[in-house]
Design a protein around this motif. Structure first.
Motif, PDB file in Angstrom:
ATOM      1  N   ALA A  14       0.824  -1.204   0.000  1.00  0.00           N
ATOM      2  CA  ALA A  14       0.000   0.000   0.000  1.00  0.00           C
ATOM      3  C   ALA A  14       0.862   1.259   0.000  1.00  0.00           C
ATOM      4  O   ALA A  14       0.585   2.222  -0.727  1.00  0.00           O
ATOM      5  N   ALA A  15       1.921   1.267   0.826  1.00  0.00           N
ATOM      6  CA  ALA A  15       2.819   2.425   0.857  1.00  0.00           C
ATOM      7  C   ALA A  15       3.499   2.625  -0.491  1.00  0.00           C
ATOM      8  O   ALA A  15       3.630   3.757  -0.980  1.00  0.00           O
ATOM      9  N   ASN A  31       2.740   5.980  -2.930  1.00  0.00           N
ATOM     10  CA  ASN A  31       3.806   6.983  -2.879  1.00  0.00           C
ATOM     11  C   ASN A  31       3.826   7.756  -4.186  1.00  0.00           C
ATOM     12  O   ASN A  31       4.041   7.190  -5.259  1.00  0.00           O
ATOM     13  N   ASP A  32       3.595   9.051  -4.113  1.00  0.00           N
ATOM     14  CA  ASP A  32       3.463   9.892  -5.302  1.00  0.00           C
ATOM     15  C   ASP A  32       4.300  11.151  -5.099  1.00  0.00           C
ATOM     16  O   ASP A  32       3.789  12.173  -4.625  1.00  0.00           O
ATOM     17  N   THR A  60       3.856  11.764  -0.109  1.00  0.00           N
ATOM     18  CA  THR A  60       4.948  10.851   0.208  1.00  0.00           C
ATOM     19  C   THR A  60       4.466   9.881   1.275  1.00  0.00           C
ATOM     20  O   THR A  60       3.940  10.296   2.303  1.00  0.00           O
ATOM     21  N   THR A  61       4.629   8.598   1.012  1.00  0.00           N
ATOM     22  CA  THR A  61       4.228   7.577   1.971  1.00  0.00           C
ATOM     23  C   THR A  61       5.466   6.854   2.479  1.00  0.00           C
ATOM     24  O   THR A  61       6.441   6.671   1.742  1.00  0.00           O
ATOM     25  N   ASN A  76       8.838  17.330  -1.777  1.00  0.00           N
ATOM     26  CA  ASN A  76       7.974  16.331  -1.159  1.00  0.00           C
ATOM     27  C   ASN A  76       8.321  14.946  -1.696  1.00  0.00           C
ATOM     28  O   ASN A  76       7.614  14.374  -2.531  1.00  0.00           O
ATOM     29  N   THR A  77       9.418  14.402  -1.186  1.00  0.00           N
ATOM     30  CA  THR A  77       9.880  13.067  -1.553  1.00  0.00           C
ATOM     31  C   THR A  77      10.365  12.353  -0.303  1.00  0.00           C
ATOM     32  O   THR A  77      10.669  12.987   0.719  1.00  0.00           O
TER      33      THR A  77
END
Length: 598
Positions: free
Chosen positions: A152-153, A157-158, A163-164, A395-396
């Protein structure tokens, strides 16, 4: 002492560009939640939660999901980063047992684990559900659930949008709460998480974490609810009672550079018993240990106390195991949280998802809906908090995790207040300069950093805060100082910037009240009072260049209604007299440590 204060509207200098470049001045404020539970946690399942890790990440992106109390929840704006942190122990066991196609459903006792139940049935069977999970810690089931969390993470993650982080919770409670959330930097993760079933000792968790780094997996742990640790989170001995050492301090700090200072189960900044001269020390205090009526000892349970103890150990022994930064979180067991007093949804599914169940409105004693005395009193002390925030280039995962490591982080009690803190000898004096932020990074260190003191001269601090555009205006900025003087551990709170053109009283170090009030009939607040932005360059009037100290920033909003008051107004009843009716939402920066030169 010179003190220069500006109250500015929409100051762009410290807001930073949205374009990621190499220079630190282009770091942006990003907000997220690093503490979220779904149906894969044994307790969340018992609370009636049926949303998944996939649902949790959809929620973080701004989509609506189901609350187990029968309504939908949706953020007013998406978050920037998110981590599902289901409990490592008994991971996925109850979810598997409720699936008739899974072998776990054939084990003794599984017939009582049902997908659908009423509120009363849920409360009556919670203990049985927990007992089943405890007696059936199937490793393959837990590995499978862990794989679902990882998938799921990875799927959600986009970079640039959400960011996941692959993550889980290490849940140890030996004499008090010793829980940690373990956050992985990238896509690499072990086959299964290290949990309390492997060892209840956090130091064993750190050893396992070091082993993961040895195989190329980078990660950190973030302790939470120190307030409920009964003094065990920030002790002056090891888990087994041995004296601390420099090796221990390094061991702890490389594994736990951050601490969660606020969340639903209360705030862990400080306690009125520990900070009797801090008028704001009683913010969202909960007195008991986790799931217990046992009181939690304040000493060793709060971060300000830990900062003082760390400085004392540095003075006496040459090491400090408590040089950590700060973040906030929700600890939601509903896969998502709204971070708003006006829209409080509770923490634990059906158990506190409605006002009648969390004790904020009265019920008829004979009613089937009447919660136990535990719920009526205990849940009412919970908070509508909080958020983790970082200053990051983009945002990473890489950029945000780097901010975790350097501790350029801050926490809020829910609103998206932004704060910055710098310290140095070369900080700019012109607060209107277009190069202010560049000069602050060049001439000083940001929050989370260390400032080496000179034999002569007084360093200054540059403190800034911007209100959440959808929240209340700011009332004041404060610098909290902790230091060691001889054998005494000391602290002080200085107001350093006031709203509405008010000036700090040089004798009391306090701002005058700005006149902001709350109408308890409808929760409306005074209009036209408070600041959108506060900025100051400040020097400590009690500075000593041979004294080890730490400073952090605290920004306070004008008062607003607490969630329990909102519940009462909607129900047309009086708020509970034993609960605060209003509060001042706030943000905390990570500290800057001042180190005397040798």
């Amino acid at each position: 002492m010179a003190r220069r204060i500006l109250v500015l509207i929409g100051l762009a200098i410290l807001n930073t560009s949205l374009v990621a470049e190499d220079q630190p001045s282009n770091r942006q404020a990003l907000f997220g939640d690093l503490h979220v539970h779904t149906r894969l946690s044994f307790d969340a399942w018992g609370f009636g939660v049926r949303t998944s890790p996939d649902d949790a990440y959809r929620f973080a992106k701004g989509e609506a999901i189901d609350h187990p109390s029968g309504y939908t929840i949706q953020l007013d704006r998406p978050l920037d980063f998110y981590a599902v942190t289901d409990h490592g122990m008994y991971l996925g066991v109850l979810d598997a047992a409720a699936n008739p196609d899974h072998p776990m459903s054939q084990r003794e006792g599984a017939e009582n684990i049902k997908v659908e139940m009423s509120y009363i049935e849920r409360r009556q069977t919670y203990g049985e559900n927990f007992a089943f999970a405890r007696e059936n810690p199937d490793e393959e089931v837990q590995k499978s659930a862990w794989r679902r969390i990882i998938d799921a993470a990875e799927q959600h993650n986009d970079p640039g949008k959400l960011t996941t982080f692959i993550a889980y919770e290490f849940t140890s409670s030996i004499g008090g709460n010793l829980h940690r959330n373990v956050i992985f930097a990238g896509s690499n993760a072990p086959e299964k998480p290290f949990s309390r079933l492997d060892s209840p000792n956090p130091e064993d968790l750190w050893r396992w974490m070091d082993e993961q780094r040895g195989s190329g997996i980078e990660l950190i742990a973030i302790p939470h609810n120190a307030n409920k640790s009964n003094g065990r989170m920030f002790e002056t001995t090891t888990f087994d009672g041995e004296p601390l050492t420099a090796e221990y301090a390094d061991f702890r700090m490389r594994n736990e550079p951050l601490v969660e200072v606020t969340q639903v189960k209360g705030t862990s900044e400080t306690h009125p018993f520990l900070s009797p001269e801090d008028e704001w020390a009683g913010f969202e205090i909960t007195y008991y240990r986790v799931a217990s009526w046992l009181l939690s000892q304040p000493s060793g349970s709060y971060v300000r106390d830990a900062y003082k103890k760390g400085l004392a150990m540095q003075n006496d022994y040459g090491f400090n195991p408590y040089r950590f930064g700060l973040v906030g979180a929700s600890d939601s067991h509903n896969a998502g949280f709204l971070f708003e007093e006006e829209n409080y949804i509770g923490k634990i599914g059906q158990f506190d998802g409605l006002p009648v169940h969390r004790g904020s409105v009265p019920v008829t004693p004979a009613s089937d809906e009447a919660p136990a005395a535990y719920a009526r009193n205990y849940f009412g002390r919970w908070s509508s908090a909080g958020l983790a925030a970082v200053w990051a280039e983009e945002n990473t995962r890489e950029s945000i995790f780097s901010a975790f490591r350097r501790k350029e982080t801050f926490a809020t009690s829910g609103p998206r207040i932004r704060v910055r803190l710098f310290a140095g000898y070369g900080l700019p004096e012109d607060l209107n300069s277009p190069d202010l932020l560049d000069d602050a990074y060049e001439g000083g260190v940001p929050m989370g950093g260390d400032l080496a003191l000179r034999e002569e001269g007084v360093p200054s601090l540059l403190a800034w805060a911007a209100a959440d555009p959808r929240g209340a205006p700011l009332a004041r900025l404060q610098i909290v100082k902790v230091w060691v003087e001889g054998n005494d551990q000391k602290e002080a709170v200085y107001d350093v910037a006031c709203s509405d053109g008010l000036e700090v009283d040089a004798e009391t170090n306090r701002c005058p009240e700005n006149g902001a009030e709350v109408n308890l009939e409808d929760c409306s607040i005074t209009e036209g009072v408070g600041a959108a932005t506060l900025l100051t360059r400040w020097e400590d009037p009690d500075f000593a260049n041979d004294q080890r100290a730490a400073y952090y920033l605290r920004a306070l909003e004008n008062p607003t209604c607490r969630w329990s008051t909102w519940d009462a107004i909607r129900a047309d009843v009086s708020p509970r007299p034993d609960l605060p009716r209003t509060l001042s939402e706030r943000a905390w920066s990570s500290p800057i440590w001042f180190e005397p030169s040798d």
